[in-house]
Design an enzyme around this catalytic site. Structure first.
Site, PDB file in Angstrom:
ATOM      1  N   SER B 326       4.981   4.371  -9.922  1.00  0.00           N
ATOM      2  CA  SER B 326       3.728   4.113  -9.216  1.00  0.00           C
ATOM      3  C   SER B 326       2.562   3.815 -10.141  1.00  0.00           C
ATOM      4  CB  SER B 326       3.368   5.323  -8.345  1.00  0.00           C
ATOM      5  OG  SER B 326       4.399   5.570  -7.437  1.00  0.00           O
ATOM      6  N   ASP B 350       1.580   1.716   7.861  1.00  0.00           N
ATOM      7  CA  ASP B 350       2.755   2.222   7.129  1.00  0.00           C
ATOM      8  C   ASP B 350       3.552   3.131   8.046  1.00  0.00           C
ATOM      9  OD1 ASP B 350       4.624   3.433   5.501  1.00  0.00           O
ATOM     10  OD2 ASP B 350       3.128   4.771   4.564  1.00  0.00           O
ATOM     11  N   HIS B 369       2.103   6.808   6.020  1.00  0.00           N
ATOM     12  CA  HIS B 369       0.716   7.231   5.847  1.00  0.00           C
ATOM     13  C   HIS B 369      -0.196   6.693   6.925  1.00  0.00           C
ATOM     14  CE1 HIS B 369       1.388   9.063   1.904  1.00  0.00           C
ATOM     15  NE2 HIS B 369       2.198   8.032   1.636  1.00  0.00           N
ATOM     16  N   CYS B 382       0.904   5.074  -1.831  1.00  0.00           N
ATOM     17  CA  CYS B 382       1.717   4.657  -0.701  1.00  0.00           C
ATOM     18  C   CYS B 382       2.657   3.532  -1.110  1.00  0.00           C
ATOM     19  CB  CYS B 382       0.785   4.179   0.432  1.00  0.00           C
ATOM     20  SG  CYS B 382       1.675   3.387   1.770  1.00  0.00           S
TER      21      CYS B 382
END
Lengths: 392, 648
Positions: B326, B350, B369, B382
């Site tokens: 990430s 999402d 999310h 996310c």
């Protein structure tokens, strides 16, 4: 005897000592030996690198002892009439050949060569005796024959020459074999060997050397075997053609001595100041390569002085030869003179890199008692012959 | 009758022969004189030179190697004098000599092995050490017996010493004996003369990069030698020029804090000053003791280092490439803004997964999310947002955009052995694989790239550089560890900051992404690690899968199959003076293991706060605190002891 000067015993003694000596030859020899000591002072190894073998100064004192010993022998020989000497020739020759045979049987091997007889402590080199015995025997032989050389005489003299030379070469000792052969050949030459034989041989010899100089490179390939010569002898000849092919091994001697000579220049680097000599780069510097010490430290000037002294002795020798009273004496004197030339030419030629390295010392200069004694005996013979010529 | 002579003893015939003999003598002497004239007059100059070459020898005077110090003058590599017992190569039966020596000095089997190895490898040096670091007592004992040992002598030699031992060993590197290959390289660059007499060369790290500076210039002693090569007189001396000192941009105290923070964990950390590219700390864990290599490492030590499963010799910071996870998202976000595929406030939904090509790409939060804008996508990290973004951008745009941050290319840092990393693209795949099937780029692969997985792989240095670029508002500086070269006159030559790229991204986009990253450490995935920090910072967690879970079985019990933990950060947020990337191998979630390390490093950098201890305020970078305890601390050449208290 005509000259009686009874007032002084010393003068009388001096007269006894000096009478058999040729003054000119004696003076020249004295100069040469003095020169030798000056050079030896710089060349003696103990001075630079004290070793157990040569403590400082030992070489000089040993050389002085040898000089006096050799001069004494010279005086003794000079006192013996030439004809008496010649009559000893057959005995000396036969003794010499016998000893040479014994050497091959029982001799001491030093550095791969069997040259010495061990006489309980001291060593004796019979080939050295042959340097004197050979010309004497041939001179005696030709005198017997009244100087006549036919087929028979020629073959017989060649045999007298060839047998000892072959025995010496077998030891192996190429240098001495060469000198003994030369001594004999000079006798045969002066005895009157036909020019018809000399001229072609000389021409072939010169041509051979020329051809060798051209094709030597091919013959010196490592796998080429030469007839009659041992490998180390072959290598010496090849190294002469191209010292750099083995710069640290067999070529080292020639390369370093050439550098020493060349760096000497016109007037030299100064007595005791040669860097090649004193840095230890020059091998055998007090024996066979002592000429390089002279050339390095005293330059071309010192070298020419030495050559001049040698030439003067040679000319005096040839004069004595011309004035000798008998054929035997003439042949012996001529050979004794020219063998001296052979010594110096081969030695200087070798040290300066135009002849292969053979163990021939620089006459009267190199350290070593045996050669000095042989050479002085030769001078003694010349003086004896000179005396005979005077009284003739 | 055929005769060989004319019997004419006193006639002209004999006189002719005498004349020929005389001519021979004169001719011979003339020939000799001619030869001697040629040697002594014509070629005198040539032979004179040869004689001088014989006589004069140049002995190398080995220069003292330069020291390596950190930015505060703390010595990291230096020289010290020690006595060695050396046996000349002329000694023909060393075994006998060694066994006799053993009764005066302790000789271990290890010393013997090293001696024989050295003797066979370094014939040119003339003598090989049988023992190094003799004690004074041993020296005295040997001197008393020296007369018995021809060719054995005690030499005072300079040795390299790394006082901090394992600390920063990958960075500092080490010197070791010059091998044949290095000798060839030295000859090729025409430096052979300068290395006459040198035994060591830098093999790794700064010691290798700045070898030429550190080595110095070899001097020469002109001596008169004899044929044995023994010096008999000194003629002239050209002194050696000592090597330059190298001052690094590294803060060794910071380095120590970072390495301590890693503890026994494997990983790497690179901290850079984003404004000028100076590397403040470069950690690769585990490390090794460079002192082992200086005298030639023992086989046992070498095997332990080389065969360890932890690979301590590997410089993970610049050579190992890991999927960024990430931590790649901020740069994806910038790409989305720049190519106008996303607006800052644009929300996507999402549901907890992204369905593409018959495959479900999962979010790590079950159920998703909800509505996510770019800010939130970064703060909560996310995945679904970035699956979609990557799909919209397509791989070519990603591959075009990312190189300006330095992804997938060597940074040009002044350390040897840097790896490229992998910025995947269809072109890269064509080059990388052989068969046509393998070379094909699948759209699904683009989606993995979007969250820093798939083929993506970057070194910790590349991640730190990318973060620094962001922290420096898009101006990418070349990272470097050299700060100053100090020559033996004390002249200082500063390493100039070098801007590599000015990123082609609007400043407002950078400001927006930074705003999100600064909230990561306040409310997001990094909030716990940075709780209570008296400064503001920007950061991003990352968790990189070690094995693709497709087909593979995730085995939580196997520690080495756990995810790698990333954290990239910069601080202080307003005007960053430090940007870093921390990677903990198999550390699990980035927030859990990498972020606390980053916190300790940044705390120390900004607040001068030691982890787990309270240091005396005024002592700064004194040896006791920086040294690792295994080596005694030493006097510092230039250390001042007062570190600047935080950076403006």
């Amino acid at each position: 005897m005509a000259n009686h000067k009874p007032h002084s015993r010393i003068i009388k003694l001096a007269e006894v000592i000096l009478r058999p000596l040729d003054p000119i030859l004696g003076l020249l020899l004295a100069c040469l030996l003095a020169y030798a000591i000056i050079i030896m002072m710089s060349a003696s190894p103990g001075r630079v690198l004290p070793t157990l073998d040569y403590p400082p100064g030992s070489i000089i004192s040993a050389q002085l002892v040898q000089i006096f010993l050799a001069l004494g022998l010279m005086w003794l020989v000079a006192n013996i009439p030439a004809q008496r000497l010649l009559s000893l020739a057959p005995t000396l020759y036969i003794a010499g050949v016998t000893l040479l045979v014994l050497v091959l049987q029982f001799g001491v091997v030093v550095k791969g060569a069997q040259r010495w007889l061990d006489l309980g402590g001291t060593r004796f080199q019979p080939s050295e005796l042959m340097k004197i015995a050979m010309p004497m025997a041939l001179a005696w032989f030709f005198q017997k024959r009244d100087g006549f050389i036919g087929w028979k005489e020629f073959l017989l003299s060649a045999l007298l020459l060839g047998v000892p030379v072959a025995l010496i070469a077998k030891q192996p000792d190429l240098g001495t074999a060469l000198l003994v052969a030369a001594a004999g050949i000079y006798v045969i030459f002066f005895a009157g060997l036909s020019w018809k034989l000399i001229v072609p041989v000389a021409v072939i010899g010169v041509a051979g050397i020329g051809i060798f100089a051209i094709f030597g490179d091919q013959w010196c390939q490592p796998d080429v075997q030469w007839p009659f010569l041992k490998e180390y002898q072959r290598d010496r000849v090849c190294t002469l053609l191209d010292p750099t092919r083995d710069p640290l091994g067999k070529g080292f001697h020639i390369i370093q001595s050439t550098i020493a000579i060349g760096s000497g220049g016109l007037t030299g680097r100064g007595w005791m100041l040669g860097t090649q000599t004193h840095g230890g780069f020059l091998p055998e510097r007090h024996t066979d390569f002592i000429f390089a010490v002279l050339a390095e430290e005293l330059g071309l000037a010192g070298v020419l002085l030495l050559l001049a002294l040698y030439l003067a002795i040679l000319m005096r020798g040839l004069f004595i030869t011309a004035a000798a009273p008998s054929l035997g004496a003439k042949l012996l004197a001529g050979s004794m003179t020219m063998i001296l030339f052979t010594y110096l030419f081969v030695n200087i030629g070798m040290v300066s890199g135009i002849l292969p390295v053979v163990g021939v010392p620089l006459p009267f200069i190199s350290y070593g008692g045996t050669a000095l004694i042989t050479l002085c005996v030769g001078i003694g013979i010349l003086m004896s012959i000179r005396r005979g010529g005077r009284e003739h | 009758m055929n005769t060989f002579n004319e019997p004419d003893e006193n006639t002209g015939g004999f006189l002719l022969r005498l004349l020929v003999a005389a001519l021979l003598a004169f001719g011979g002497c003339f020939l000799l004189a001619l030869r001697l004239y040629t040697l002594q007059v014509k070629y005198h100059g040539h032979y004179h030179t040869l004689a001088e070459d014989n006589r004069i020898s140049l002995l190398p005077v080995v220069p003292q190697r330069g020291n390596i110090v950190d930015r505060n003058g703390v010595v990291l590599a230096r020289n010290f004098v020690a006595y060695t017992l050396e046996i000349s190569s002329e000694v023909t039966d060393p075994e006998k000599t060694i066994s006799e020596l053993a009764s005066f000095v302790a000789i271990e089997p290890r010393d013997k092995r090293r001696f024989y190895k050295f003797r066979s490898e370094n014939r040119r040096l003339g003598s090989a050490p049988i023992r190094t670091h003799l004690s004074d007592e041993e020296v005295a004992r040997f001197i008393g017996q020296r007369y018995r040992f021809a060719g054995v002598d005690v030499q005072a030699r300079l040795f390299r010493d790394y006082p901090h031992g394992q600390l920063a060993s990958h960075l500092i590197g080490y010197i070791s004996r010059i091998n044949d290959k290095e000798m060839e390289e030295i000859e090729e660059r025409g430096d052979a003369n300068n290395y006459r007499g040198s035994e060591h060369i830098g093999k790794l790290g700064v010691e290798a990069t700045y070898e030429i500076d550190l080595h110095g210039i070899t001097g020469a002693e002109h001596v008169e030698v004899n044929a044995d090569g023994r010096a008999v007189r000194r003629l002239k001396n050209e002194p050696a020029t000592a090597g330059n000192d190298i001052e690094l941009s590294i803060d060794i105290a910071l380095q120590k804090v970072a390495e301590d923070a890693f503890g026994n964990r494997r990983g790497a950390m690179v901290a850079i000053n984003p404004t000028n590219g100076e590397v403040l700390a470069l950690v690769s864990m585990p490390t090794f003791d460079p002192n082992l290599f200086v005298d030639g490492i023992s086989t046992r030590d070498w095997r332990m280092l080389n065969e360890s499963i932890d690979k301590p010799l590997l410089n993970r910071a610049i050579y190992s490439a890991y999927p960024p996870g990430s931590t790649f998202k901020p740069f994806m976000a910038l790409a989305g803004l720049t190519y106008e595929k996303r607006k800052w406030t644009q929300k996507v939904s999402d549901p907890g997964f992204f369905w593409f090509g018959g495959h479900q790409f999962m979010d790590d939060k079950k159920g998703g999310h909800g509505a996510v804008d770019m800010y939130k996508s970064l703060v909560v990290s996310c995945n679904t947002y970035y699956y979609m973004l990557a799909n919209d951008l397509q791989i070519d745009r990603i591959a075009n955009f990312m190189p300006q941050f330095g992804f997938g290319a060597r940074s040009g840092i002044d350390l040897p052995g840097e790896a490229d990393g992998v910025l995947p693209s269809p072109a890269w795949k064509r080059k990388r694989f052989k068969t046509r099937e393998q070379q094909k780029w699948y759209a699904g692969e683009t989606i993995s790239v979007g969250i820093g997985q798939g083929y993506n792989a970057y070194t910790p240095l590349q991640m730190a550089q990318a973060m620094a670029t962001l922290a420096n508002n898009g101006q990418r500086m070349r990272p470097h560890v050299l700060k100053t070269v100090i020559d033996n006159q004390g002249q200082r030559q500063e390493f100039p900051p070098e801007q590599v790229v000015d990123i082609d991204v609007k400043p407002e986009y950078i400001a927006q992404v930074r705003q999100a990253l600064e909230d990561v450490t306040r409310f997001g995935t990094g909030a716990r690690a940075f709780a209570g920090a008296p400064y503001r910072s920007g950061g991003k967690t990352g968790t990189a899968q070690v094995y693709s879970l497709k087909g593979g079985k995730y085995d939580k019990s196997n520690e080495r199959m756990r995810d790698h933990s990333w954290f990239i950060a910069y601080a202080p947020a307003e005007a960053p003076t430090i940007a870093l990337a921390v990677l903990v191998e198999n550390g699990g979630f980035g927030a859990a293991s990498a972020a606390p390390i980053a916190r300790q490093v940044i705390d120390f950098h900004l607040l001068e706060k030691r982890a787990n201890e309270s240091a005396p305020e005024d002592s700064g970078a004194s040896d006791d605190e920086v040294g690792n305890g295994s080596n005694p601390p030493m006097a510092q050449a230039t250390g001042t002891g007062d570190r600047p208290n935080g950076q403006p």
